[in-house]
Design a protein around this motif. Structure first.
Motif, short mmCIF file in Angstrom:
data_model
loop_
_atom_site.label_atom_id
_atom_site.label_comp_id
_atom_site.label_asym_id
_atom_site.label_seq_id
_atom_site.Cartn_x
_atom_site.Cartn_y
_atom_site.Cartn_z
N GLY A 80 1.11 -1.19 0.02
CA GLY A 80 0.28 0.05 -0.46
C GLY A 80 1.16 1.13 -0.09
N ILE A 81 0.57 2.39 -1.19
CA ILE A 81 1.52 3.68 -1.74
C ILE A 81 1.67 4.14 -0.33
CG2 ILE A 81 -0.66 4.84 -2.19
CD1 ILE A 81 1.62 5.34 -4.30
N GLU A 141 -1.21 7.95 8.19
CA GLU A 141 -1.54 8.23 6.50
C GLU A 141 -0.90 8.92 5.38
OE1 GLU A 141 -2.37 3.27 6.53
OE2 GLU A 141 -3.52 4.10 4.42
N ARG A 142 -2.45 9.87 5.82
CA ARG A 142 -2.92 10.89 5.05
C ARG A 142 -1.41 12.14 4.59
NH1 ARG A 142 -7.79 12.78 8.15
NH2 ARG A 142 -6.09 12.86 9.57
N HIS A 143 -0.71 12.16 5.15
CA HIS A 143 0.27 13.08 5.19
C HIS A 143 1.10 12.96 3.84
CE1 HIS A 143 0.66 14.14 9.71
NE2 HIS A 143 -0.32 14.67 8.53
N SER A 144 1.21 11.64 3.71
CA SER A 144 1.45 11.07 2.68
C SER A 144 0.96 11.85 1.27
CB SER A 144 1.61 9.28 2.58
OG SER A 144 1.51 8.43 3.63
N VAL A 145 0.15 12.15 1.21
CA VAL A 145 -0.52 12.64 0.02
C VAL A 145 -0.50 14.11 0.31
CG1 VAL A 145 -3.02 13.92 -1.12
CG2 VAL A 145 -3.14 11.45 0.45
N ILE A 189 -5.64 7.71 -6.68
CA ILE A 189 -5.00 6.60 -6.20
C ILE A 189 -5.49 6.27 -4.59
CG2 ILE A 189 -2.71 5.22 -5.24
CD1 ILE A 189 -1.42 7.34 -6.80
N LEU A 190 -6.09 5.00 -4.99
CA LEU A 190 -6.65 3.97 -3.58
C LEU A 190 -6.17 3.44 -2.78
CD1 LEU A 190 -9.34 5.14 -5.70
CD2 LEU A 190 -10.39 3.54 -3.73
N SER A 191 -5.79 3.99 -1.61
CA SER A 191 -4.92 2.71 -0.84
C SER A 191 -5.48 2.52 0.76
CB SER A 191 -3.41 3.07 -0.79
OG SER A 191 -2.96 2.18 -0.36
N GLY A 192 -4.89 1.65 1.29
CA GLY A 192 -5.72 2.22 2.87
C GLY A 192 -7.14 2.68 3.09
N GLU A 193 -7.45 3.43 3.83
CA GLU A 193 -8.16 4.16 3.39
C GLU A 193 -7.63 5.59 3.03
OE1 GLU A 193 -9.06 4.24 8.50
OE2 GLU A 193 -9.47 2.30 8.18
N THR A 194 -7.29 6.00 2.67
CA THR A 194 -6.26 7.58 1.94
C THR A 194 -6.81 7.45 0.29
OG1 THR A 194 -5.16 7.58 3.72
CG2 THR A 194 -5.29 9.05 1.31
N TYR A 195 -7.83 8.41 -0.39
CA TYR A 195 -7.91 8.62 -1.20
C TYR A 195 -7.09 10.03 -1.89
CZ TYR A 195 -10.74 8.96 -5.62
OH TYR A 195 -11.27 9.53 -6.33
N HIS A 225 -6.75 13.56 -8.85
CA HIS A 225 -6.77 14.80 -9.50
C HIS A 225 -7.24 15.43 -11.25
CE1 HIS A 225 -3.78 18.44 -9.90
NE2 HIS A 225 -3.56 18.38 -11.00
N LYS A 226 -7.71 16.31 -10.71
CA LYS A 226 -8.61 16.17 -12.27
C LYS A 226 -7.63 17.47 -12.81
CE LYS A 226 -12.96 14.54 -10.92
NZ LYS A 226 -13.78 15.31 -10.04
N TYR A 227 -7.00 17.32 -13.90
CA TYR A 227 -6.57 17.93 -14.54
C TYR A 227 -7.95 19.83 -14.74
CZ TYR A 227 -3.46 19.96 -18.67
OH TYR A 227 -3.12 21.13 -19.01
N LEU A 228 -8.52 19.16 -15.50
CA LEU A 228 -9.38 20.89 -15.71
C LEU A 228 -9.64 21.69 -13.75
CD1 LEU A 228 -12.58 19.76 -17.71
CD2 LEU A 228 -10.59 21.28 -18.31
N ASP A 229 -9.75 20.63 -13.41
CA ASP A 229 -9.69 21.52 -11.54
C ASP A 229 -8.29 21.11 -11.52
OD1 ASP A 229 -11.09 22.20 -10.07
OD2 ASP A 229 -12.41 20.66 -9.04
N GLU A 230 -7.40 22.06 -11.41
CA GLU A 230 -5.89 22.04 -11.38
C GLU A 230 -5.83 21.41 -10.04
OE1 GLU A 230 -2.37 20.88 -12.21
OE2 GLU A 230 -3.67 21.13 -13.90
N GLN A 231 -6.33 22.03 -9.55
CA GLN A 231 -6.06 22.34 -8.12
C GLN A 231 -6.70 21.09 -6.93
OE1 GLN A 231 -3.52 24.35 -8.40
NE2 GLN A 231 -4.06 25.06 -9.61
N ASP A 232 -7.52 20.39 -8.11
CA ASP A 232 -8.77 19.83 -6.95
C ASP A 232 -7.97 18.31 -6.40
OD1 ASP A 232 -11.79 18.59 -7.36
OD2 ASP A 232 -10.91 18.97 -5.44
N TRP A 233 -7.42 18.31 -4.59
CA TRP A 233 -6.47 16.99 -4.41
C TRP A 233 -7.60 16.74 -3.19
CZ3 TRP A 233 -1.89 14.96 -6.64
CH2 TRP A 233 -0.91 16.36 -7.11
N ILE A 234 -8.42 15.67 -3.43
CA ILE A 234 -9.05 15.44 -2.34
C ILE A 234 -9.10 14.13 -1.64
CG2 ILE A 234 -11.75 14.80 -2.41
CD1 ILE A 234 -11.92 14.37 -5.45
N LEU A 235 -8.95 13.84 -0.36
CA LEU A 235 -9.16 13.15 0.53
C LEU A 235 -10.25 11.90 0.89
CD1 LEU A 235 -7.02 15.06 3.53
CD2 LEU A 235 -6.07 13.56 1.30
#
Ligand SMILES: Nc1ncnc2c1ncn2[C@@H]1O[C@H](COP(=O)(O)OP(=O)(O)OP(=O)(O)O)[C@@H](O)[C@H]1O
Ligand SMILES: [Mg+2]
Length: 296
Positions: free
Chosen positions: A95-96, A109-113, A145-151, A154-164
């Motif tokens: 798991g990444i 684990e979420r700090h990895s994102v 990327i999905l792994s463990g409890e973290t997701y 990144h969406k190109y059009l919505d450049e800054q959209d990183w979701i947890l």
């Protein structure tokens, strides 16, 4: 939320003109062989810029499963519609996010994102540079990327959209990439956004500041600022994206905008998407910086 996701996935499959799923033992697997034998024939005739992006993203992500997952098997699923192609790569390894958390000694684990979002993150510096996920995530229309409890997505059009979020397979890592068949995007254009002038080096990054905060937790402390800026001295230019951050505290602002620059003169920080309140705190920190340098 989950029901909506499943419905969307089912509708997507109904539009498929071709689908293929195949598993491979990871031991001795070579990403370029899988590309040549299975993926390139499945993609067929697509524009060159599109095939180049798939070649880069697929081989980088399969190489990650081979070199980093420690798993036994990887499964590749490909779905082609008239409009786009989606490829999923799922391994059964450690798991990444767990792997990065352990290697960097992160509390959560979420700090990895946040670390992945910065780029130049590798747990194997002798053989890798930490560029695969950073650039792949920016080349596709959708990358997750999905792994463990973290997701992480990144969406190109919505450049800054990183979701947890908190849902994913119990073991292993699942990477999903989707690209429009007629995009005008090229690898070169994406790489050039993170280089400076004519230099080819990866010298610039964009850090989504909100990934340093969890839930409603405000960004107030020096330790949060240090977490935000860990390893960014590897870059000459760091764009700090404050989208989704309504306010910051004085100690946080002081650490980011006064202390860090005085200790790392080779790295320029550029805040953007700042709210009025955040802008005000940044101005205060910069004023304190000028006052102190004026005294010395
Ligand atoms: N499938 C995976 N399973 C476990 N850990 C992974 C997986 N994929 C990536 N990682 C972790 O994420 C880190 C970053 O991956 P990324 O592809 O961005 O860089 P890299 O593979 O280290 O370097 P490069 O891609 O430049 O060769 C890896 O160093 C590894 O620790
Ligand atoms: Mg890699």
């Amino acid at each position: 939320m989950v029901a909506e996701g499943l419905t969307a996935a089912r509708v997507y499959k109904l539009c498929a003109i071709a689908e293929q799923t195949k598993s491979y033992p990871l031991s001795g697997l070579q990403e370029d062989v899988v590309w040549r034998n299975d993926v390139a024939p499945f993609l067929g005739s697509l524009p060159k810029n599109v095939l180049d992006i798939w070649h880069y993203g697929f081989t980088e992500m399969l190489n990650n499963a081979i070199d980093h997952s420690g798993g036994a098997q990887v499964t590749v699923n490909m779905i082609k519609t008239a409009a786009d192609v989606q490829i999923g790569i799922m391994d059964d390894g450690v798991g990444i996010f767990r792997k990065i958390q352990k290697a960097l000694g992160l509390l959560d684990e979420r700090h990895s994102v946040l670390e992945l979002a910065k780029g130049k993150l590798t747990t194997d510096p002798a053989r890798h540079t930490g560029e695969g996920i950073f650039f792949s995530s920016r080349m596709f229309d959708h990358f997750a990327i999905l792994s463990g409890e973290t997701y992480f997505s990144h969406k190109y059009l919505d450049e800054q959209d990183w979701i947890l979020e908190t849902k994913g397979p119990d073991t292993g890592t699942y990477v999903q990439m989707k690209l429009w068949n007629h995009t005008s995007r090229t690898q070169k254009k994406v790489f050039s956004r993170f280089t400076i002038g004519d230099e080819l080096a990866f010298a610039k990054t964009v850090v989504p500041v909100r990934l340093a905060q969890y839930g409603d937790e405000a960004l107030v402390s020096r330790s949060q600022a240090k977490r935000l800026l860990a390893r960014v001295e590897k870059f000459a230019i760091v764009m700090l994206d404050f989208e989704g951050v309504s306010n910051i505290g004085q100690a946080f602002a002081d650490e980011v905008f006064r202390v860090f620059p005085s200790e790392h003169p080779g790295t320029q920080l550029h805040p953007f998407n700042t709210s009025v309140a955040v802008g005000e705190m940044i101005r205060r920190a910069l004023a304190a910086k000028s006052a102190i340098s004026g005294q010395s």
